[in-house]
Design a protein around this motif. Sequence first.
Motif, PDB file in Angstrom:
ATOM      1  N   GLN A   1       1.039  -0.179  -3.027  1.00  0.00           N
ATOM      2  CA  GLN A   1       0.749  -1.557  -3.444  1.00  0.00           C
ATOM      3  C   GLN A   1      -0.750  -1.784  -3.623  1.00  0.00           C
ATOM      4  N   ILE A   2      -1.549  -1.206  -2.741  1.00  0.00           N
ATOM      5  CA  ILE A   2      -3.000  -1.381  -2.812  1.00  0.00           C
ATOM      6  C   ILE A   2      -3.591  -0.664  -4.026  1.00  0.00           C
ATOM      7  N   LEU A   3      -3.108   0.541  -4.281  1.00  0.00           N
ATOM      8  CA  LEU A   3      -3.688   1.365  -5.339  1.00  0.00           C
ATOM      9  C   LEU A   3      -3.247   0.958  -6.743  1.00  0.00           C
ATOM     10  N   GLY A   4      -2.004   0.508  -6.874  1.00  0.00           N
ATOM     11  CA  GLY A   4      -1.493   0.170  -8.199  1.00  0.00           C
ATOM     12  C   GLY A   4      -0.863   1.371  -8.891  1.00  0.00           C
ATOM     13  N   ASP A   5      -0.002   1.098  -9.860  1.00  0.00           N
ATOM     14  CA  ASP A   5       0.785   2.150 -10.508  1.00  0.00           C
ATOM     15  C   ASP A   5      -0.076   3.221 -11.187  1.00  0.00           C
TER      16      ASP A   5
ATOM     17  N   GLU B   1      -8.078  -5.814   0.994  1.00  0.00           N
ATOM     18  CA  GLU B   1      -9.296  -5.786   0.179  1.00  0.00           C
ATOM     19  C   GLU B   1     -10.243  -4.694   0.675  1.00  0.00           C
ATOM     20  N   GLU B   2     -10.379  -4.598   1.994  1.00  0.00           N
ATOM     21  CA  GLU B   2     -11.251  -3.565   2.570  1.00  0.00           C
ATOM     22  C   GLU B   2     -10.693  -2.172   2.304  1.00  0.00           C
ATOM     23  N   LEU B   3      -9.374  -2.023   2.442  1.00  0.00           N
ATOM     24  CA  LEU B   3      -8.737  -0.730   2.175  1.00  0.00           C
ATOM     25  C   LEU B   3      -8.919  -0.322   0.713  1.00  0.00           C
ATOM     26  N   ALA B   4      -8.704  -1.274  -0.194  1.00  0.00           N
ATOM     27  CA  ALA B   4      -8.840  -0.999  -1.624  1.00  0.00           C
ATOM     28  C   ALA B   4     -10.254  -0.518  -1.943  1.00  0.00           C
ATOM     29  N   GLN B   5     -11.245  -1.134  -1.321  1.00  0.00           N
ATOM     30  CA  GLN B   5     -12.633  -0.748  -1.552  1.00  0.00           C
ATOM     31  C   GLN B   5     -12.908   0.658  -1.011  1.00  0.00           C
ATOM     32  N   GLU B   6     -12.439   0.925   0.210  1.00  0.00           N
ATOM     33  CA  GLU B   6     -12.689   2.218   0.835  1.00  0.00           C
ATOM     34  C   GLU B   6     -11.972   3.361   0.097  1.00  0.00           C
ATOM     35  N   LEU B   7     -10.784   3.087  -0.407  1.00  0.00           N
ATOM     36  CA  LEU B   7      -9.999   4.137  -1.079  1.00  0.00           C
ATOM     37  C   LEU B   7     -10.630   4.617  -2.381  1.00  0.00           C
ATOM     38  N   THR B   8     -11.504   3.817  -2.948  1.00  0.00           N
ATOM     39  CA  THR B   8     -12.200   4.249  -4.168  1.00  0.00           C
ATOM     40  C   THR B   8     -13.148   5.413  -3.893  1.00  0.00           C
ATOM     41  N   ASN B   9     -13.464   5.653  -2.613  1.00  0.00           N
ATOM     42  CA  ASN B   9     -14.396   6.721  -2.252  1.00  0.00           C
ATOM     43  C   ASN B   9     -13.708   8.077  -2.084  1.00  0.00           C
ATOM     44  N   TYR B  10     -12.381   8.101  -2.176  1.00  0.00           N
ATOM     45  CA  TYR B  10     -11.641   9.341  -1.934  1.00  0.00           C
ATOM     46  C   TYR B  10     -11.028   9.893  -3.213  1.00  0.00           C
ATOM     47  N   HIS B  11     -10.969  11.203  -3.279  1.00  0.00           N
ATOM     48  CA  HIS B  11     -10.387  11.877  -4.441  1.00  0.00           C
ATOM     49  C   HIS B  11      -8.864  11.766  -4.393  1.00  0.00           C
ATOM     50  N   ASP B  12      -8.258  11.730  -5.594  1.00  0.00           N
ATOM     51  CA  ASP B  12      -6.790  11.610  -5.671  1.00  0.00           C
ATOM     52  C   ASP B  12      -6.077  12.747  -4.951  1.00  0.00           C
ATOM     53  N   ASN B  13      -6.643  13.945  -5.015  1.00  0.00           N
ATOM     54  CA  ASN B  13      -6.005  15.094  -4.372  1.00  0.00           C
ATOM     55  C   ASN B  13      -5.955  14.930  -2.857  1.00  0.00           C
ATOM     56  N   ASP B  14      -7.007  14.379  -2.276  1.00  0.00           N
ATOM     57  CA  ASP B  14      -7.030  14.159  -0.823  1.00  0.00           C
ATOM     58  C   ASP B  14      -6.016  13.087  -0.420  1.00  0.00           C
ATOM     59  N   ILE B  15      -5.899  12.051  -1.241  1.00  0.00           N
ATOM     60  CA  ILE B  15      -4.904  11.005  -0.947  1.00  0.00           C
ATOM     61  C   ILE B  15      -3.503  11.592  -1.045  1.00  0.00           C
TER      62      ILE B  15
ATOM     63  N   SER C   1      -6.067   1.542  10.530  1.00  0.00           N
ATOM     64  CA  SER C   1      -7.161   0.849  11.214  1.00  0.00           C
ATOM     65  C   SER C   1      -6.950  -0.657  11.336  1.00  0.00           C
ATOM     66  N   GLY C   2      -5.981  -1.185  10.597  1.00  0.00           N
ATOM     67  CA  GLY C   2      -5.755  -2.624  10.629  1.00  0.00           C
ATOM     68  C   GLY C   2      -6.673  -3.392   9.701  1.00  0.00           C
ATOM     69  N   ALA C   3      -7.403  -2.696   8.848  1.00  0.00           N
ATOM     70  CA  ALA C   3      -8.305  -3.363   7.902  1.00  0.00           C
ATOM     71  C   ALA C   3      -7.501  -4.141   6.869  1.00  0.00           C
ATOM     72  N   SER C   4      -8.127  -5.119   6.265  1.00  0.00           N
ATOM     73  CA  SER C   4      -7.446  -5.930   5.248  1.00  0.00           C
ATOM     74  C   SER C   4      -7.213  -5.101   3.994  1.00  0.00           C
TER      75      SER C   4
END
Length: 464
Positions: A57-61, A26-40, A21-24
Amino acid sequence: MENEILNEPDYVCELVGLLRSGASREELAQELTNYHDNDIASALDELDARERSLLYQILGDERVSEIFAYLDNPGKYLGELGIEKAADIIENMDADDAVDVLEEMEEEVRNRLLDEMDEESKEDINLIRSYGEDEIGSRMTTNFIEIDRSLTIKQAMRSLIAQAEENDNISTIFVKDDDGTFYGAIDLKDLIVARNYMDLESLITQSFPYVRDHETVEDCIERLKDYAEDSIPVLDDGNMLLGVITAQDIVEAVDEEMGDDYAKLAGMTGEAELEEPVVESIRKRLPWLLILLALGMCVSTVISVFEPVIAQLAIIVSFQSVVLDMAGNVGTQSLAVTIRFLMDEELGAKQKLAMVFKEMRIGFSNGLILGVLSFVFVGIYLCLLLGSPAQYSFAISICVGFALLVAMTISSIVGTAVPMFFKKIHIDPAVASGPLITTVNDLIGVVTYYGVAWVLLLNVLNLA
């Protein structure tokens, strides 16, 4: 509104769209917290290498390691990372998941990854790798909380909070005695609601279920299923707590055991996989097929012995498949019930004998019902549709019906007794009985059917 409820959201498509989507960041990091690890994890295959790199890089190790635990082939994606980065991700996994990932790597890569890990992670991984794949120790995780029995309620809570930073499997807290041996377990809820003046001892369940590290999965899987616990401790022979078996581990073990049993019942030495090489699949299936070929030759030889019967009464060949199929079906039903029955290791000879007689009665009763129906329908078919004399038609039909009764009764006994025999001589009844029962029941059906035809039709009724 109804359509919205019925149409489940496609989280994979949402994730792919979000990352493109071209989101920053910070925005991606915030949105990704709403999804389950299995879906990712499911979305990784839809992304290209550059998009996956951005995601890591966004999610971290730490979170990437949790996501990789859901992948069927994490090595495919770890290969895109450098050795150090890959080692960091594996290091953050539960030890049992890390072992699964490492086992898929080539030995050289695996050793390089281990060299990059800290000593504690290597120690946990090497402990689990030291067990055979059929031993319960190979399924355990070292992700658990353990406290001393001598602590106060407040001290126990502090210890729990401190360990929870590294171990998130906290629903059950395990307690060790003064000498370091396993003492019991505490439910997290009980510790949370306990008052400071209470004695920790009053919260501990000392008779908590456990398994030994060298027990086989097959031997203890039923015991594990009997307890509705999130975690069951794994102890060594000295009663030291080595790890735990989680509910997820139990589900996976049951699934694998079922898959193996289905494979064995089909006459294979292990469960087939989509990615399995053709040669490996042939190796699994061919041995029993060769044995069954030899037994099939025996069935053909027996049929040839009854050639005079067939020559004089060719019509009886038309109903051979009915007797053989029903005998096979009854034997397979008894086999399935018996193998499930034999999973209980504490069964005595009296109970096993009762099982044989029960299956025999069931086989006889079903055979009697189906035999009577066959007598009626075969007689009517020959008499009305083929125009055969009534005496001749019902003589043939009574032969079919009686053979069906005898074959189904004997097959039910064989389907029960054969797996019990193999269990007695310490051979897996699933792998030994599955393909064998089918051919043996064919042999029983042939001998019964043509034997009854020879005695009843040729020697008693003189139909030739």
